[in-house]
Every structure is written in C-alpha cells, then in structure tokens.
Write an enzyme that holds these catalytic residues in place. Structure first.
Site, PDB file in Angstrom:
ATOM      1  N   PHE B 114      35.221  55.858  33.882  1.00  0.00           N
ATOM      2  CA  PHE B 114      36.137  54.769  34.214  1.00  0.00           C
ATOM      3  C   PHE B 114      35.956  54.421  35.684  1.00  0.00           C
ATOM      4  O   PHE B 114      35.917  55.306  36.551  1.00  0.00           O
ATOM      5  CB  PHE B 114      37.586  55.194  33.933  1.00  0.00           C
ATOM      6  CG  PHE B 114      38.546  54.053  34.031  1.00  0.00           C
ATOM      7  CD1 PHE B 114      38.508  53.018  33.105  1.00  0.00           C
ATOM      8  CD2 PHE B 114      39.480  53.988  35.050  1.00  0.00           C
ATOM      9  CE1 PHE B 114      39.380  51.944  33.200  1.00  0.00           C
ATOM     10  CE2 PHE B 114      40.363  52.909  35.146  1.00  0.00           C
ATOM     11  CZ  PHE B 114      40.319  51.895  34.221  1.00  0.00           C
ATOM     12  N   ASP B 185      38.227  64.525  33.159  1.00  0.00           N
ATOM     13  CA  ASP B 185      39.246  63.484  33.022  1.00  0.00           C
ATOM     14  C   ASP B 185      39.596  63.322  31.551  1.00  0.00           C
ATOM     15  O   ASP B 185      38.746  62.962  30.728  1.00  0.00           O
ATOM     16  CB  ASP B 185      38.721  62.173  33.624  1.00  0.00           C
ATOM     17  CG  ASP B 185      39.772  61.059  33.599  1.00  0.00           C
ATOM     18  OD1 ASP B 185      40.707  61.125  32.777  1.00  0.00           O
ATOM     19  OD2 ASP B 185      39.629  60.112  34.396  1.00  0.00           O
ATOM     20  N   TYR B 210      50.410  57.598  29.626  1.00  0.00           N
ATOM     21  CA  TYR B 210      50.896  56.338  29.024  1.00  0.00           C
ATOM     22  C   TYR B 210      50.034  55.866  27.865  1.00  0.00           C
ATOM     23  O   TYR B 210      50.342  54.855  27.259  1.00  0.00           O
ATOM     24  CB  TYR B 210      51.032  55.235  30.084  1.00  0.00           C
ATOM     25  CG  TYR B 210      49.856  55.092  31.013  1.00  0.00           C
ATOM     26  CD1 TYR B 210      48.671  54.518  30.590  1.00  0.00           C
ATOM     27  CD2 TYR B 210      49.935  55.534  32.324  1.00  0.00           C
ATOM     28  CE1 TYR B 210      47.594  54.392  31.442  1.00  0.00           C
ATOM     29  CE2 TYR B 210      48.871  55.420  33.196  1.00  0.00           C
ATOM     30  CZ  TYR B 210      47.707  54.846  32.749  1.00  0.00           C
ATOM     31  OH  TYR B 210      46.636  54.723  33.600  1.00  0.00           O
ATOM     32  N   LYS B 211      48.961  56.596  27.584  1.00  0.00           N
ATOM     33  CA  LYS B 211      48.124  56.227  26.451  1.00  0.00           C
ATOM     34  C   LYS B 211      48.606  57.004  25.218  1.00  0.00           C
ATOM     35  O   LYS B 211      49.622  56.657  24.617  1.00  0.00           O
ATOM     36  CB  LYS B 211      46.664  56.520  26.758  1.00  0.00           C
ATOM     37  CG  LYS B 211      46.103  55.695  27.920  1.00  0.00           C
ATOM     38  CD  LYS B 211      44.647  56.060  28.182  1.00  0.00           C
ATOM     39  CE  LYS B 211      44.107  55.391  29.440  1.00  0.00           C
ATOM     40  NZ  LYS B 211      43.915  53.950  29.299  1.00  0.00           N
ATOM     41  N   ARG B 357      38.118  46.941  21.454  1.00  0.00           N
ATOM     42  CA  ARG B 357      38.566  48.332  21.303  1.00  0.00           C
ATOM     43  C   ARG B 357      39.738  48.422  20.337  1.00  0.00           C
ATOM     44  O   ARG B 357      40.674  47.617  20.399  1.00  0.00           O
ATOM     45  CB  ARG B 357      39.072  48.896  22.635  1.00  0.00           C
ATOM     46  CG  ARG B 357      38.065  49.042  23.703  1.00  0.00           C
ATOM     47  CD  ARG B 357      38.545  50.034  24.768  1.00  0.00           C
ATOM     48  NE  ARG B 357      39.850  49.677  25.352  1.00  0.00           N
ATOM     49  CZ  ARG B 357      40.402  50.366  26.355  1.00  0.00           C
ATOM     50  NH1 ARG B 357      39.797  51.437  26.865  1.00  0.00           N
ATOM     51  NH2 ARG B 357      41.570  50.002  26.856  1.00  0.00           N
TER      52      ARG B 357
END
Lengths: 398, 398
Positions: B114, B185, B210-211, B357
């Site tokens: 990322f 990560d 938050y995912k 996605r």
C-alpha cells in the site's frame, strides 16, 4: 461585553452537584455532541457505508474543522488541519521545521514544557542523529538562550503546572532574528484566551482539542503551518492522505497542497464529529470577553483562597499578562487535598510533585461556582479533613 | 463448522437493498456500537468527566482492546496495543525494527505494498539519513531480495488491489536467516482470515480496524511487538503514554513496560469504544470456519462472474493459499462499471488504474448476496449500462 456566558453555560451537560475546574485536562460534554454522534454513526456510517467519505464529507473534515479552529487561534484560513494526537503533531512540526533551517541542529525548549513534547523531541534527535540535540533551559531563560546555533524553538505557551505564560510574540521575534523557527504548543491556549498565530509570527503551532475545546476524551489534535512555509515544508510523517493525489496510489510521495500535506492517515471521523459539534459552543463568543471574564474569575478565586487558606502557596503568576486560564497552588499534601475536594464535588486535578490545578473558563464557570469551590477548599484546609487514608492513597491520576 | 454465520449477519445494521462488498475498505455498522457510544458519551464523559480515565477504564483501553485483537491475529497476550493510525504505526515499527539491527540500512518492500507504507518508509529513511534506503522489488521477488544488507522487510500480507497473499512464515524465516526483521502489515488480514503472528515468527506487525474489524471510519490502528523484542525495542515516537511512569512527569523519557512503550499520545476513547463494541461480533466465531466459508463464497463469485462476464479478467490468484478475502477483476472501464454497480446497490470499490474490488466476508455476506451481486454485474456488463456519462465522470473515490 457582548458574550452571553449564562447561555454558553446552558450548552454544557454538567453533572448535578459538581463544580468542574478541570476543563484544562478534559472539557465537559457539550449538549449537541451525543446527537451528532448518533447521526454520524446511524445515518452516515450505517447508511452511506464507504460512500460517507464523499457524501457525508468525511474526507474533508480535517481541513473544514481545522478552519473552525483557525478562527479561534488567529490563523489564516487554510493553515490548520486536524488529525492524530498532539505528540504526533509535535513530531511533525519539529521535523519539518528543522528541515527548513538546514545546518541547524539544536532544538531549544524549557524544563517547564509538557514532558511529552520533550520526549518526542528527544526521540526525534535520536532518529536524526548527526549531532542533533535537544537543549532545555529554565522557562525564563528561553529568550536569552536563542542564538545562531538554534534551529527550532519549541515552547508550550502556558505551563501545564503553574499556568505561567510565555510571551510568544517576543520569542518568535527573537527566534526569527537569529534565523530560527518557532514551534508553539497551544495545548493550554486554544479556547483558553485569544491567540494570534498569524499576527505574532508563529511558524508552526500544534494543539489539542479535548481541553478548552471540549471535544471529548482523545479528541484529535491540530497543526498550524504558516502560509509562508507551506510550499517548502516537507512532512516527516508522510502518509497517504498528505499526498498530492492520495487516490492515484502512486508509489512515490509528493506532498499535498498547502496544509493538506500535514495529514497522515485515515482521520478519526467519530472524534472529529464530536469536536465539530462541540465547536458550536463558540458561536457568538468573543474571545476578548472570554479572556476578561476568565481573569476576573481567576482573581476572585485567588483572593478567596489566599484569604482563607494561607497554607496554600499561589504558583500562578499574579501578572495577568503572564497567566493562562488556570490557577495553581502548591502544597506538599496537594494530592490528598485534591482527592478531598473531588469527594466534595469540586473537580480540579493534581500534578506532581505538589501542584493543585484549577482550570477556570467562563464558558461554564461563574461567580457562584468560584465562591462555592473556594468555600469548600477553605473548609477542607481549616478542618484538615484531607488528612485521611482514603485521600492519601495514590491511585493513578490523570 | 460450528460458527453460526446467519447469527453474525444479524449483528450488522445493513441498509435495505444494499449488498455490501466493501468491508475491505470500511466495515459496516455492528448493532451494539451506537448504544455503546451513547454510554461512553453520556454516562462516562458526561458524568465522570476527567475521572473517566480511571473509573471507566479509559486509560487501559489500548491494552485491553489490544488483547482482544491479539486473539484474532494469533498474538501473545500483552503483545498488541491500540492507537494512532496505521501509517503512524508503520513508522514506529520500522524505526524500532531498524534500531534492533544496528548497521543495517536497507528497508526492503514491494511495489504491491500500500502506497502509504512506502511513503512512510521513504520519509523515515530521509529523516534517518546516513545511507538508509528504501528498496522496492516486485511482490514475487521479495523473498529472493532478502540478503545480509537488509535490515527490515516490510510487507503487507494481502495486496490491496489484487488480493494476492504473501507467505509470511516463509518470508519471516528467510529474513531471520539473514539477520533481518519482519514488519508485517495486516491491513487486509486481521479479521479476514486466521493470522498466526506468534507461530509464524513476526517481529513487528501493524494493522487497522476499520476494515474487517468493523470499528467505523477512522478507527484506531494496532501494533504488535513480539515479546522477545519488547525489552530492547526503543519507540521512535516516544510520547508520554509510552513512558514508564506517565504521571510522574519526568523530564527524561524511559520506555514503558512491554508493549505499553508503543503508545504515544492520548488514546481516542470514542473510537476505541466503537471498536470494543464491534469486536463483540467475534464472540463464537471460529476463524478457520470463517476462512473456509470465505473461500467458498469467493469461488462462487468468481465462477459466476467468469461465466457471465468474459470481458472481466480475474486479478486475484486462483490458488486458495495465495488469496486474501477479496476478489478483484480488471477492466479498463473499471471505474464506470463500479459506479454502475453502486447505483444498483452492489457496493464494491475501484482502485486505479483498472481494479474492481469485492470484499467477501461471511460475517454478513451469504450465498444469496453473492448470487444477486454476480447477476447484477452480469446484467451491467451484458447490457453495457455502465457506459453512461454519470458513471464515467470521476469523483474522488475512497
């Protein structure tokens, strides 16, 4: 005086029987916050889901709320952005400031600064290596210690223990005369009295919102970057939301436009919503009125306590110009005295080794509160009721 | 399979008519969150005021909630703490890891990482100077690029675009064989499938909540520090709540015990309360069940889409072992296709330049959702209804 402080007091939900003199540590709950959070959670997160970032304006909140703070600290529009904690923002400000004065390797601060600022600076100089040092002097010696070796002067305007206030305009002028930059910590300033970042020459400033801005526990911090430095400053904590085009997902970092480059990661939307609602309290508040009334209330408290409690020593300067928005007294048994006060509904706090702190803000404190708090303190001191095991046993205090 | 996924689905408040396949970006709202926030705001902040830090246990929340996360990622108790954002935690992990391998100056990562992780690493090596570099290679070349020059290998387990998954145990073993450390990560791993940090040799790990952990917009990040490194690791962002005795207000920094040293500033209590409530969803969930069902749902989606939409190219590996919890397809007009899908209630997201996605988690996605989503996508592709100006106009997407 045009500000209606009886009206601002009605905007806070204060517990029955409590006189709250600890807004310098955590501001009380403003009325609009709970409802705003319900809206953010149920209507925005719950219904919009990921679309909330655009539709509910979450992505722009750090800058939008930052502009509301800017108005309270005398900053230019577009010069303040929200995010992270104060400690993180101190790191960003220091690292970016140092990079703007190449060749300078000294951060100058004072021993009255909040320890976290010193810890962060210490960690930064360790990371930078290469001869960088943190130099600390006594608070009153900062001005004289500014010379051509200093890169950045880092000062918290109001001492968290004594309430003593630095003359920031003077320090900024001295720093600039010697080619140094000023990082100004507003932890005990923002919302406490008028601050004039632009007028007084600040280069960087940082602050928190859970004290005098009443954003709730762990509310986000803010950072100010003077417009004259915005194009040149490189953020040290270079996160994706400080990128020029976060959603291009480029592999290389390019700093965003203006103050946006000081953003790092995903903003804490629930805490930002609470803050945004809490800032509504400031509509119609004139900061000069706030200051005049805060000083009058402080003087009233000091006079009452000094008359009734000669065993307490005033730690806060008597000179209005050198005072923030809190009043502090010293006593060797300060911890137990504060516990006894809290047990009677007067909430201040204690700071090691011997400081009793009382935050005094006219937003929700009036003469009646001051008089009652002083009377209760007088009773505790004259009866010695603080001298009991339950008050002397140390728990962790915040 | 012992987990009742119909029951977990009932614990989410999903909007009528929406099939939510974007939990890999922002998880939906769990039922208990709004009520918990009301309690935290009205009963804790409102009534306890500053006393909430002790009385309501706010001060210990980062560690307490961290232990709940630890269970989900195979970490030892006392090895995970909450706070800040993922980008900040990446910085802390990288800086501390580098200090544990003196003389090594290379951070190795991959071009599929990322971007924020790369930006943060780039900023860190710039701050460190002294020959430190960030080296990036193609994702499949990471293992071969680990040699004795590398200090820290920084890898995001699951590629945010394709869903391709690294073999972390293998990378850890290779890194350790060459005297390097691994920063892992877990942004797209924690809550997505079983993670075994302790078993698989992680040194540091970081992740967001938050995912797949459904903590809401801007929920706090976490950091893992293997117990074997806890005494030696020095935090780079050395804030007061990572100090051994924060409320002693010493002028010198001394790192706190164990994982506590990775704390920085005041924790975001409202966001932590939301997360704590959201984690209740995991009671009774077996992560192996979750994984098995996620793979079955993914396979079902892939099969349906590949049959009906030959113009979409699967970007996610077919091999289960190389797959995270999302399915991605490529199409040059991916942006417009995703907008058309969203307009029909199927919410996924788009990642430049051409990735559609779809996050697939059994906590709230079932076979009916998969079949309906695939059918709607098939209709959009076969009718070409995505080819309209309102879908092609680019707004900022998150």
């Amino acid at each position: 005086m045009t500000t209606d402080f009886a009206a601002t007091k009605r905007q806070f939900l204060l517990p029955e029987g409590v006189i709250y003199l600890d807004g310098n540590s955590l501001g009380p709950l403003p009325r609009g916050v709970a409802e705003r959070l319900q809206t953010t959670v149920a209507d925005e997160w719950g219904q919009m889901l990921i679309r909330g970032w655009n539709t509910a304006g979450w992505m722009d909140m750090p800058a939008r709320v930052g502009n509301r703070i800017a108005r309270l600290v005398g900053a230019e529009p577009g010069s303040v952005v929200m995010g992270d904690t104060l400690s993180i923002k101190v790191y960003q400000a220091l690292a970016s400031a140092l990079e703007l004065v190449p060749g300078r390797r000294v951060i100058l601060s004072d021993t009255g600064n909040f320890p976290s600022d010193l810890y962060i600076a210490d960690g930064l100089v360790r990371t930078l290596g290469d001869g960088h040092v943190l130099k600390t002097v006594a608070p009153e010696a900062v001005e004289d210690a500014i010379d051509g070796s200093v890169g950045v002067v880092m000062v918290t305007e109001v001492d968290y223990r004594t309430g003593r206030r630095h003359d920031m305009a003077r320090l900024a002028a001295k720093a600039h005369a010697h080619g140094a930059l000023l990082v100004w910590d507003l932890a005990h300033s923002a919302g406490a009295f008028p601050v004039h970042l632009a007028r007084d020459g600040a280069d960087f400033a940082v602050g928190c919102t859970y004290k005098y801005l009443n954003s709730g526990p762990g509310g986000p911090a803010f950072i100010y970057l003077a417009p004259r430095h915005q194009d040149a400053a490189r953020p040290a904590l270079s996160g994706w939301l400080g990128h020029e085009a976060p959603f291009a997902f480029d592999l290389d970092y390019r700093p965003g436009a203006g103050i946006e480059r000081m953003r790092v990661g995903t903003p804490p939307i629930l805490q930002l919503a609470a803050l945004d609602a809490a800032l509504d309290v400031w509509n119609g508040v004139d900061l000069d009125d706030l200051r005049a009334r805060a000083l009058a209330l402080q003087d009233r408290f000091i006079a009452a306590v000094e008359t009734a409690c000669p065993m307490l020593t005033l730690a806060t300067p008597r000179d209005h110009g050198q005072r923030g928005s809190q009043v502090s007294f010293r006593h060797a048994e300060g911890y137990a005295i504060m516990q006894a006060l809290i047990a009677e509904g007067v909430i201040g706090d204690f700071r090691a080794p011997d400081i009793l702190r009382f935050g005094i803000t006219p937003l929700y404190i009036d003469e009646g509160d001051i008089d009652r708090a002083a009377a209760i303190l007088a009773r505790i001191m004259t009866t010695g009721s603080w001298d009991q095991p339950q008050f002397k046993a140390r728990a962790r205090v915040t």
